[in-house]
Design an enzyme around this catalytic site. Structure first.
Site, PDB file in Angstrom:
ATOM      1  N   LEU A  22      -1.421   2.890   0.287  1.00 30.97           N
ATOM      2  CA  LEU A  22      -1.074   1.582  -0.253  1.00 30.97           C
ATOM      3  C   LEU A  22       0.147   1.062   0.499  1.00 30.97           C
ATOM      4  CD1 LEU A  22      -1.302   2.272  -4.103  1.00 30.97           C
ATOM      5  CD2 LEU A  22      -2.976   1.090  -2.673  1.00 30.97           C
ATOM      6  N   ASP A  23       0.213  -0.254   0.645  1.00 34.20           N
ATOM      7  CA  ASP A  23       1.407  -0.856   1.239  1.00 34.20           C
ATOM      8  C   ASP A  23       2.614  -0.533   0.369  1.00 34.20           C
ATOM      9  OD1 ASP A  23      -0.226  -2.068   3.101  1.00 34.20           O
ATOM     10  OD2 ASP A  23      -0.164  -4.036   2.158  1.00 34.20           O
ATOM     11  N   ARG A  24       3.777  -0.474   0.985  1.00 38.29           N
ATOM     12  CA  ARG A  24       5.017  -0.311   0.228  1.00 38.29           C
ATOM     13  C   ARG A  24       5.093  -1.417  -0.819  1.00 38.29           C
ATOM     14  NH1 ARG A  24       9.823   0.045   3.918  1.00 38.29           N
ATOM     15  NH2 ARG A  24       9.390   2.243   3.748  1.00 38.29           N
ATOM     16  N   THR A  26       3.243  -1.840  -3.379  1.00 39.49           N
ATOM     17  CA  THR A  26       1.969  -2.086  -4.052  1.00 39.49           C
ATOM     18  C   THR A  26       1.777  -0.932  -5.022  1.00 39.49           C
ATOM     19  OG1 THR A  26       0.981  -3.248  -2.180  1.00 39.49           O
ATOM     20  CG2 THR A  26      -0.541  -2.247  -3.747  1.00 39.49           C
TER      21      THR A  26
END
Length: 190
Positions: A22-24, A26
């Site tokens: 996951l993106d930071r 998120t």
């Protein structure tokens, strides 16, 4: 972080095998394999697009259509190692499906399903149609209602690598996104 706690609690001396990231900033579900064998099976499923993820996103402004598809190629933004953009000449095809769940005067809550999985795909696609995610300062989202991008991975579905059973795993929204909604959403009924 939760997978490391689980491994320690179960006294597992194995390496963590991350299946999806996951993106930071998120929130939500990630898929982690407990051993190399299951990691290899998940890797093959991922290549065949047999692992499905769904997200909730709260975007700026009102989206008028009840559902839609964003089909726009994504590539690296020139001069940035992190940022991505819609790139019609050199980008890789990216397809995002969405369904509107709630609307307000300032934002729209959407359920999102990725057909492809490009870096920052949801964030780039919604910004490209004039609806950046709330709290996403990298792609132009306002920071007034939430202090991170309003993006949550609420469902992962896959065939269990050993039992062959179809699995649907859900995680409810964190408090910062719940506070944005008119009413809570039953994620299992979306």
């Amino acid at each position: 972080m939760g997978c490391f706690i689980y491994f320690h609690a179960q006294n597992l001396a194995s390496t963590v095998h991350i299946i999806n990231r996951l993106d930071r900033n998120t929130s939500g579900l990630m898929l982690v394999a407990k051993n190399r064998f299951s990691h290899e099976r998940f890797f093959k499923m991922q290549k065949k697009r047999e692992i499905h993820r769904r997200y909730l996103a709260c975007v700026q402004g009102t989206i008028d259509q009840d559902q839609g598809v964003i089909d726009a190629p994504i590539g690296r933004k020139e001069g940035s190692a992190i940022e991505r953009c819609v790139d019609w000449r050199e980008g890789r095809r990216a397809i995002t499906h969405y369904k509107v769940l709630q609307r307000s005067a300032d934002w729209t809550l959407v359920a999102v399903r990725l057909q492809t999985g490009r870096t920052h795909q949801i964030r780039v696609h919604f910004a490209s149609i004039g609806h950046p995610l709330l709290g996403d300062d990298l792609y132009g989202g306002p920071l007034t209602l939430i202090n991170r991008q309003a993006l949550h991975s609420f469902e992962v579905s896959f065939i269990h690598p050993f039992t062959g059973k179809l699995m649907h795993v859900h995680q409810q929204c964190p408090g910062d996104m719940l506070r944005l909604m008119h009413e809570p959403i039953n994620l299992e009924k979306i």
